[in-house]
Design a protein around this motif. Structure first.
Motif, short mmCIF file in Angstrom:
data_model
loop_
_atom_site.label_atom_id
_atom_site.label_comp_id
_atom_site.label_asym_id
_atom_site.label_seq_id
_atom_site.Cartn_x
_atom_site.Cartn_y
_atom_site.Cartn_z
N LEU A 5 31.43 58.14 49.43
CA LEU A 5 31.93 57.81 48.10
C LEU A 5 32.01 59.05 47.23
CD1 LEU A 5 29.89 54.60 47.52
CD2 LEU A 5 32.35 54.72 47.60
N THR A 65 39.97 44.19 53.42
CA THR A 65 39.50 43.09 52.59
C THR A 65 40.58 42.65 51.61
OG1 THR A 65 37.31 44.06 52.73
CG2 THR A 65 37.61 42.34 51.11
N ARG A 175 30.18 33.34 45.47
CA ARG A 175 29.66 34.61 45.99
C ARG A 175 29.46 35.61 44.85
NH1 ARG A 175 32.18 35.81 51.89
NH2 ARG A 175 31.42 33.89 52.81
N ALA A 176 28.98 36.80 45.22
CA ALA A 176 28.77 37.83 44.21
C ALA A 176 30.09 38.54 43.95
CB ALA A 176 27.73 38.83 44.70
N ILE A 177 30.44 38.74 42.68
CA ILE A 177 31.69 39.42 42.30
C ILE A 177 31.78 40.75 43.03
CG2 ILE A 177 32.84 40.61 40.37
CD1 ILE A 177 33.23 37.64 40.22
N LYS A 178 32.93 40.95 43.69
CA LYS A 178 33.07 42.08 44.60
C LYS A 178 33.26 43.40 43.85
CE LYS A 178 35.44 40.57 48.17
NZ LYS A 178 36.78 40.23 48.64
N TYR A 180 34.04 45.00 39.73
CA TYR A 180 34.18 44.67 38.31
C TYR A 180 34.23 45.95 37.50
CZ TYR A 180 29.20 45.72 38.25
OH TYR A 180 27.99 46.34 38.40
N THR A 181 34.62 45.82 36.25
CA THR A 181 34.64 46.94 35.33
C THR A 181 33.71 46.59 34.18
OG1 THR A 181 36.92 47.35 35.96
CG2 THR A 181 36.17 48.41 33.95
N GLU A 182 32.76 47.47 33.91
CA GLU A 182 31.67 47.13 33.00
C GLU A 182 32.12 46.43 31.72
OE1 GLU A 182 29.42 50.73 32.60
OE2 GLU A 182 28.07 50.17 34.23
N GLY A 187 27.91 40.36 33.00
CA GLY A 187 26.58 40.85 33.35
C GLY A 187 26.21 42.08 32.52
N TYR A 188 27.18 42.96 32.35
CA TYR A 188 26.97 44.19 31.58
C TYR A 188 26.61 43.87 30.14
CZ TYR A 188 28.46 48.47 29.11
OH TYR A 188 28.54 49.57 28.30
N GLY A 192 25.54 36.65 31.13
CA GLY A 192 25.64 35.79 32.31
C GLY A 192 25.51 36.55 33.60
N ARG A 194 26.55 37.63 37.74
CA ARG A 194 27.73 38.14 38.43
C ARG A 194 28.12 37.23 39.58
NH1 ARG A 194 25.80 44.00 37.89
NH2 ARG A 194 26.53 44.35 35.77
N LYS A 195 27.74 35.99 39.49
CA LYS A 195 28.18 35.03 40.49
C LYS A 195 29.60 34.60 40.16
CE LYS A 195 25.06 32.02 43.03
NZ LYS A 195 25.12 32.82 44.19
N GLU A 219 31.08 50.66 22.56
CA GLU A 219 29.79 50.69 23.24
C GLU A 219 29.06 49.37 22.99
OE1 GLU A 219 28.46 53.36 25.01
OE2 GLU A 219 30.42 54.34 24.80
#
Lengths: 331, 246
Positions: A5, A65, A175-178, A180-182, A187-188, A192, A194-195, A219
């Protein structure tokens, strides 16, 4: 196997490069770069006179995927859900390295924020309702879009239609979100999990709408929830939709249909609540110059008619006077 | 396929090791024990050039069968969860590739399958990634230069548990810091399914001057094996992965 990465995921190709598939041998000529993300680079490419979007990645598994997701859409229904998949293959680069790629339909359009600026706020309700219809269809097939954000949306027109262009984050419900963007991730913001469930997408959609008025985002601060609500309240243009957006942020909608229903109510009730605050001057000019024109045209027959009557009137009067003159002479 | 437990060490550091054995050697040892090592190198937010010490980051992760990434402290949250997920996928692909080789003969792996079949294999990998149990031991470098980044590290670990607990599989996390006061590493949080309670622990950390990454990794590895032995006495849910080299 060792996908690092750390190395740049950007793949630089010079214009005119031919990308040829190892398996199906189809060749695409690279025209220009459209963008690059966390797991690949998208190019505009051409084959047999048609334009396509071609996504390349060093990470073969993420391509696979995404292709799986695009295929699922195609199995379930027509073309409305995202761009359609055209080709999947590997490209052995002249240097020897292999890259995976897939080819999809190229959607040409405007960024959402540009479209709203040029065409006016009244489009927000319409476009969001379109997207909610698509999302409902997607959710009904057991998937959640996941990485819903301004960058992944495009308005094709005419007729104006809001469409998504990157399915990298699409995740099966439960499932868990594959991906995402903050900024768009509940969740960020501490709002809630990240399901993957429909309300995850609705949170992100609300953030997309709010972000139209904060192009540089903001921010989260000490108290993310408070920040979010304050920023929402500060946008006057969104007053009519405030309650709905808040519901979406707090996960109060279980389905896209419920949110669409509420937006429809507002859109029907307040047709002019968001009048031409940002219509571009060009559009205005066009309107103001065309209006008198049409009025002139409409008036023209009326004026022509009055001239005829005027002529007849004068003729009659002259004739009348002439007859009086003759009668006086004769007497 | 047997759904086993994936074991990972996540090393978060900002520089070069300067004491003890070569961390890359320990990482390959860990890989042989079925533990993959992912590494994140953290840069200061105003750092423009990559410092030399961070070259080690890639070397350790390559030896440890994991993934690595070098990021600015600001982007840490998203990176931590991405590296962990990517590391899982990589491990699972390794397992699936082995299965494929036993079916299709040696030398065959996913990349050599035509795209359609590859897609089907990938669905299996995704499914496993969602449902497998996962153990992550987080090893945080607390040497002096890391001190200002620790609050960010703490946030990103909370974020990691948020991401992973959205999965269907079970998770267990533990956090260790190095250098330790007396030993190579100090335990901050013992094995736990959630990382909600870490806020109270992190500010108390003191930072030292040396960076004994190698010895720290070795200690961390041992913590896994202890765990394994204890658990295998109680349950028999250990996968066949250890036997097959993972």
């Amino acid at each position: 196997m060792m996908n690092q990465l750390g190395k740049s995921q950007d793949i630089e190709l010079s214009l005119g490069t031919f990308v040829t598939g190892k398996w199906y041998k189809r060749s695409y000529r690279i025209l220009r770069k459209l963008g690059s993300g966390a797991c690949g680079t998208v190019y505009l490419a051409e084959r047999q006179g048609k334009q396509y979007a071609l996504k390349l990645s060093r990470n073969g598994s993420s391509i696979t995927t995404e292709v799986n997701v695009l295929k699922t859409f195609q199995k379930v229904q027509g073309k409305t859900l995202g761009p359609s998949l055209v080709d999947v293959d590997d490209w052995i680069q002249p240097g020897g390295g292999a890259l995976s790629f897939y080819v999809m339909e190229y959607l040409k359009g405007k960024e959402l924020i540009t479209f709203i600026k040029q065409h006016g706020n009244e489009w927000i309700g319409v476009l969001v309702m379109q997207l909610l219809t698509d999302l409902e269809q997607l959710h009904d097939t057991g998937w959640v879009f996941g990485d819903l954000k301004t960058d992944n949306l495009i308005v094709t027109y005419p007729p104006a239609r809001l469409r998504w262009i990157d399915v990298g984050g699409t995740t099966q419900i439960g499932r868990a979100i594959k991906e995402y963007t903050e900024f768009y991730d509940r969740g960020y913001w501490g709002m809630g999990s990240r399901k993957a469930n429909p309300s995850y997408d609705l949170f992100a959609l609300a953030m997309v709408v709010i972000q139209l008025y904060y192009p540089h985002r903001f921010e989260k601060g000490q108290d993310p929830e408070k920040t979010l609500i304050r920023k929402l309240h500060q946008v006057k243009e969104l007053t009519a939709y405030q309650a709905i957006l808040k519901n979406a942020l707090y996960g109060k909608y279980n389905s896209s249909g419920a949110m669409r229903h509420d937006i429809q109510q507002v859109a029907l009730k307040h047709p002019t609540s968001t009048t031409n605050f940002s219509r571009s001057p060009q559009v205005k000019k066009k309107f103001s110059s065309s209006a008198p024109q049409s009025r002139q045209q409409k008036n023209a027959p009326y004026r022509r008619g009055s001239k005829v009557w005027e002529g007849i009137g004068i003729g009659v009067m002259v004739g009348l006077f002439y007859m009086i003159y003759i009668v006086i002479q004769w007497l | 396929m047997n759904k086993g437990t994936i074991k990972q060490i996540l090393l978060i550091t900002d520089g070069c090791s300067n004491q003890g054995e070569d961390p890359a050697a320990v990482a390959s040892l860990a890989l042989q024990q079925g533990i993959t090592v992912n590494v994140i190198g953290v840069l200061e937010n105003d750092q423009t050039e990559q410092p030399e010490g961070l070259e080690e980051v890639e070397e350790i992760s390559l030896s440890g069968g994991g993934v690595s990434q070098i990021v600015y402290a600001k982007a840490l949250s998203q990176t931590v969860q991405m590296v962990t997920r990517q590391g899982m996928t990589q491990t699972l692909q390794g397992v699936v590739n082995q299965e494929l080789q036993s079916i299709l003969g040696s030398g065959k792996n996913m990349e050599e399958l035509p795209p359609d079949q590859r897609g089907e294999v990938m669905e299996v990998v995704d499914e496993l990634g969602e449902t497998s149990d996962l153990q992550v031991l987080v090893l945080v470098d607390t040497s002096a230069s890391m001190h200002s980044k620790l609050p960010t590290v703490q946030d990103s670990l909370y974020d990691l548990s948020l991401s992973l607990n959205a999965r269907m599989g079970k998770n267990r996390f533990s956090i260790f810091s190095f250098p330790g006061k007396r030993k190579a590493i100090d335990k901050i949080v013992d094995w736990t399914p959630e990382l909600n309670a870490i806020a109270s622990v992190f500010p108390k950390l003191t930072s030292g001057g040396i960076t004994p990454t190698g010895p720290a990794l070795r200690e961390a590895m041992n913590h896994f094996s202890k765990k394994k032995r204890v658990r295998s006495l109680i349950t028999r849910d250990e996968s066949a992965r250890e036997e097959s080299g993972y």
